[in-house]
Design a protein around this motif. Structure first.
Motif, PDB file in Angstrom:
ATOM      1  N   VAL A   1       0.824  -1.210   0.000  1.00  0.00           N
ATOM      2  CA  VAL A   1       0.000   0.000   0.000  1.00  0.00           C
ATOM      3  C   VAL A   1       0.862   1.266   0.000  1.00  0.00           C
ATOM      4  N   SER A   2       2.116   1.154   0.433  1.00  0.00           N
ATOM      5  CA  SER A   2       3.007   2.317   0.420  1.00  0.00           C
ATOM      6  C   SER A   2       3.311   2.784  -0.997  1.00  0.00           C
ATOM      7  N   THR A   3       3.001   1.965  -2.004  1.00  0.00           N
ATOM      8  CA  THR A   3       3.250   2.334  -3.394  1.00  0.00           C
ATOM      9  C   THR A   3       2.126   3.206  -3.949  1.00  0.00           C
ATOM     10  N   PHE A   4       1.004   3.263  -3.259  1.00  0.00           N
ATOM     11  CA  PHE A   4      -0.090   4.135  -3.686  1.00  0.00           C
ATOM     12  C   PHE A   4       0.229   5.584  -3.340  1.00  0.00           C
ATOM     13  N   ASP A   5      -0.043   6.466  -4.271  1.00  0.00           N
ATOM     14  CA  ASP A   5       0.080   7.905  -4.041  1.00  0.00           C
ATOM     15  C   ASP A   5      -1.267   8.533  -4.350  1.00  0.00           C
ATOM     16  N   LEU A   6      -2.100   8.657  -3.315  1.00  0.00           N
ATOM     17  CA  LEU A   6      -3.458   9.157  -3.514  1.00  0.00           C
ATOM     18  C   LEU A   6      -3.503  10.659  -3.760  1.00  0.00           C
ATOM     19  N   SER A   7      -2.357  11.319  -3.657  1.00  0.00           N
ATOM     20  CA  SER A   7      -2.317  12.745  -3.994  1.00  0.00           C
ATOM     21  C   SER A   7      -2.274  12.958  -5.500  1.00  0.00           C
ATOM     22  N   ILE A   8      -2.036  11.888  -6.247  1.00  0.00           N
ATOM     23  CA  ILE A   8      -1.991  11.950  -7.708  1.00  0.00           C
ATOM     24  C   ILE A   8      -3.268  11.317  -8.248  1.00  0.00           C
ATOM     25  N   THR A   9      -4.021  12.071  -9.005  1.00  0.00           N
ATOM     26  CA  THR A   9      -5.338  11.602  -9.439  1.00  0.00           C
ATOM     27  C   THR A   9      -5.258  10.556 -10.537  1.00  0.00           C
ATOM     28  N   SER A  10      -4.233  10.651 -11.410  1.00  0.00           N
ATOM     29  CA  SER A  10      -4.108   9.684 -12.504  1.00  0.00           C
ATOM     30  C   SER A  10      -2.644   9.521 -12.865  1.00  0.00           C
ATOM     31  N   GLY A  11      -2.406   8.545 -13.738  1.00  0.00           N
ATOM     32  CA  GLY A  11      -1.038   8.281 -14.154  1.00  0.00           C
ATOM     33  C   GLY A  11      -0.392   9.414 -14.921  1.00  0.00           C
ATOM     34  N   ASN A  12      -1.202  10.338 -15.462  1.00  0.00           N
ATOM     35  CA  ASN A  12      -0.639  11.479 -16.193  1.00  0.00           C
ATOM     36  C   ASN A  12       0.230  12.359 -15.310  1.00  0.00           C
ATOM     37  N   GLU A  13       0.031  12.265 -14.001  1.00  0.00           N
ATOM     38  CA  GLU A  13       0.783  13.118 -13.072  1.00  0.00           C
ATOM     39  C   GLU A  13       2.016  12.437 -12.490  1.00  0.00           C
ATOM     40  N   ILE A  14       2.237  11.185 -12.836  1.00  0.00           N
ATOM     41  CA  ILE A  14       3.384  10.473 -12.283  1.00  0.00           C
ATOM     42  C   ILE A  14       4.656  10.921 -13.005  1.00  0.00           C
ATOM     43  N   PRO A  15       5.655  11.407 -12.270  1.00  0.00           N
ATOM     44  CA  PRO A  15       6.912  11.804 -12.927  1.00  0.00           C
ATOM     45  C   PRO A  15       7.657  10.580 -13.433  1.00  0.00           C
ATOM     46  N   ILE A  16       8.135  10.649 -14.660  1.00  0.00           N
ATOM     47  CA  ILE A  16       8.835   9.522 -15.279  1.00  0.00           C
ATOM     48  C   ILE A  16      10.324   9.845 -15.381  1.00  0.00           C
ATOM     49  N   GLU A  17      11.109   9.054 -14.707  1.00  0.00           N
ATOM     50  CA  GLU A  17      12.558   9.234 -14.726  1.00  0.00           C
ATOM     51  C   GLU A  17      13.121   8.904 -16.103  1.00  0.00           C
ATOM     52  N   GLU A  18      14.006   9.769 -16.591  1.00  0.00           N
ATOM     53  CA  GLU A  18      14.749   9.475 -17.808  1.00  0.00           C
ATOM     54  C   GLU A  18      16.206   9.225 -17.438  1.00  0.00           C
ATOM     55  N   ARG A  19      16.770   8.159 -17.986  1.00  0.00           N
ATOM     56  CA  ARG A  19      18.105   7.741 -17.602  1.00  0.00           C
ATOM     57  C   ARG A  19      19.108   7.965 -18.731  1.00  0.00           C
ATOM     58  N   SER A  20      20.350   7.677 -18.451  1.00  0.00           N
ATOM     59  CA  SER A  20      21.451   7.979 -19.352  1.00  0.00           C
ATOM     60  C   SER A  20      21.292   7.290 -20.714  1.00  0.00           C
ATOM     61  N   PRO A  21      21.600   7.998 -21.805  1.00  0.00           N
ATOM     62  CA  PRO A  21      21.555   7.375 -23.129  1.00  0.00           C
ATOM     63  C   PRO A  21      22.503   6.185 -23.246  1.00  0.00           C
ATOM     64  N   GLU A  22      23.582   6.188 -22.467  1.00  0.00           N
ATOM     65  CA  GLU A  22      24.573   5.116 -22.553  1.00  0.00           C
ATOM     66  C   GLU A  22      24.005   3.750 -22.173  1.00  0.00           C
ATOM     67  N   GLU A  23      22.913   3.743 -21.384  1.00  0.00           N
ATOM     68  CA  GLU A  23      22.288   2.456 -21.064  1.00  0.00           C
ATOM     69  C   GLU A  23      21.787   1.746 -22.316  1.00  0.00           C
ATOM     70  N   ILE A  24      21.488   2.516 -23.367  1.00  0.00           N
ATOM     71  CA  ILE A  24      21.010   1.942 -24.625  1.00  0.00           C
ATOM     72  C   ILE A  24      22.137   1.836 -25.654  1.00  0.00           C
ATOM     73  N   THR A  25      22.945   2.874 -25.764  1.00  0.00           N
ATOM     74  CA  THR A  25      23.980   2.882 -26.804  1.00  0.00           C
ATOM     75  C   THR A  25      25.223   2.085 -26.424  1.00  0.00           C
ATOM     76  N   ASN A  26      25.471   1.941 -25.118  1.00  0.00           N
ATOM     77  CA  ASN A  26      26.665   1.241 -24.640  1.00  0.00           C
ATOM     78  C   ASN A  26      26.289   0.230 -23.565  1.00  0.00           C
ATOM     79  N   GLY A  27      25.227  -0.552 -23.803  1.00  0.00           N
ATOM     80  CA  GLY A  27      24.762  -1.477 -22.796  1.00  0.00           C
ATOM     81  C   GLY A  27      25.839  -2.448 -22.340  1.00  0.00           C
ATOM     82  N   PHE A  28      26.116  -2.442 -21.034  1.00  0.00           N
ATOM     83  CA  PHE A  28      27.085  -3.363 -20.428  1.00  0.00           C
ATOM     84  C   PHE A  28      28.469  -3.236 -21.066  1.00  0.00           C
ATOM     85  N   GLY A  29      28.810  -1.990 -21.463  1.00  0.00           N
ATOM     86  CA  GLY A  29      30.178  -1.697 -21.891  1.00  0.00           C
ATOM     87  C   GLY A  29      30.475  -1.843 -23.361  1.00  0.00           C
TER      88      GLY A  29
END
Length: 352
Positions: free
Chosen positions: A274-302
């Motif tokens: 239940v700690s994963t619920f955020d009732l202050s956010i009315t819908s998924g449109n308000e959930i912040p989406i983390e963007e990560r480093s491009p290297e995870e895709i272009t240089n995966g695992f080195g």
């Protein structure tokens, strides 16, 4: 018994020991965090990951952060504590359990404001350990509540990792599968590899192999074909944040799996505390989406797998609408046909 993903060692001047999940499955290594910068780095770089585990890491990180605060009075201490929680909160923006854990730590400090600074520090340590122990109980109860949805002989698809490595003990989505196995049910799990960091291949497959569960690893883009072949009877995934209406953020690719499941009339289940619920956010449109480093895709695992200079879009999460979710499995019970009304009926209105 799962390996302890994250543990506190010692007293208030102690340290955090955690499994470096970036090295699995080829190397099992424990790393030690003795200051706030090291645990921030561990969270940011996914040494520790999974919403519940991140919440625990954040709480324990607060203890690391306040160790060296020299404030003489509690008002000054609380101001410095806020700097600590703000810093830790910047490590990963999507998983609400991190902020839930940090909020709990701040609240405990305020509740002990009339004591001494050393007493507040000790109270914070005890609260972090309480959060960890509570999660162990919660995971087991999620497994208990969800196992009834898994029929004997079922094929189950899962995406990313929501097992013991993502929690204090037993997992969320995988807890459902572990419990089903304990009940004597014969299940076959199909695990998406989960691009671009392969948590399904590296972590989920590793956990299920060690648990003796029949596991078949597939590429993410094979899920629809496996469903069409009739090998999957349900999908079970975890969650990083659930909005008040049931929209759910989880590892990137989960939304696509939910569409495939809906098309093939396969129930799609989310398992989360239940700690994963955020009732202050009315819908998924308000959930912040983390963007990560491009290297995870272009240089995966080195190894470079894309041309130099190519543009990259690398969101770490996507949002599955509640209309695609058959049920959300929590420690308090199962929410069928998730909606604002059904969620509040089970959880009440006191949730964050």
């Amino acid at each position: 018994m799962p390996l302890p993903t994250i543990e506190w060692e010692g007293d208030i001047n102690g340290r955090i020991r955690l499994i470096d999940q970036t090295l699995l499955p080829t190397e099992l290594k424990f790393v030690y965090c003795e200051d706030i910068k090291s645990i921030w780095h561990a969270i940011k770089t996914l040494m520790v990951r999974g919403a519940p585990a991140i919440g625990i890491a954040g709480a324990m990180g607060v203890v690391l952060g306040v160790k060296d605060i020299q404030a003489k009075d509690t008002d000054a201490f609380l101001k410095e504590l806020k700097q600590v929680t703000t810093y830790l909160g910047a490590s990963r923006p999507t998983a609400v359990n991190l902020f839930w854990g940090l909020d709990r730590m701040e609240r405990i400090a305020r509740e002990n404001k009339d004591t001494s600074v050393p007493e507040i520090k000790e109270a914070l340590l005890q609260e972090a350990l309480r959060i960890q122990n509570e999660d162990k109980i919660i995971c087991r109860q999620i497994g208990e509540n969800g196992a009834g949805l898994i029929k004997d002989g079922s094929g189950v698809l899962t995406h990313c990792n929501a097992g013991g490595l993502a929690t204090a003990d037993y997992g969320t989505a995988l807890a459902v599968l572990f419990k089903a196995k304990e009940q004597g049910k014969h299940i076959k799990v199909y695990a998406d590899e989960t691009r671009p960091l392969l948590q399904g291949a590296r972590l989920t497959a590793w956990e299920l192999v060690h648990a003796g569960i029949d596991i078949t690893l597939i590429c993410d883009n094979m899920a629809g074909h496996v469903m069409k072949l009739g090998r999957v009877q349900c999908v079970v995934v975890g969650a990083d944040r659930i909005a008040a209406n049931g929209d759910t953020a989880n590892k990137i690719g989960t939304y696509s799996v939910s569409i495939l499941a809906k098309e093939h009339k396969i129930p799609f289940y989310v398992a989360a505390p239940v700690s994963t619920f955020d009732l202050s956010i009315t819908s998924g449109n308000e959930i912040p989406i983390e963007e990560r480093s491009p290297e995870e895709i272009t240089n995966g695992f080195g190894k470079r797998t894309a041309p130099e200079g190519v543009k990259v879009f690398n969101p770490a999460f996507d949002v599955t609408p509640a209309s695609h979710i058959a049920a959300i499995i929590t420690e308090k019970g199962v929410i069928h046909s998730p909606s604002r009304e059904n969620i509040q009926r089970l959880l009440g209105t006191s949730m964050r």
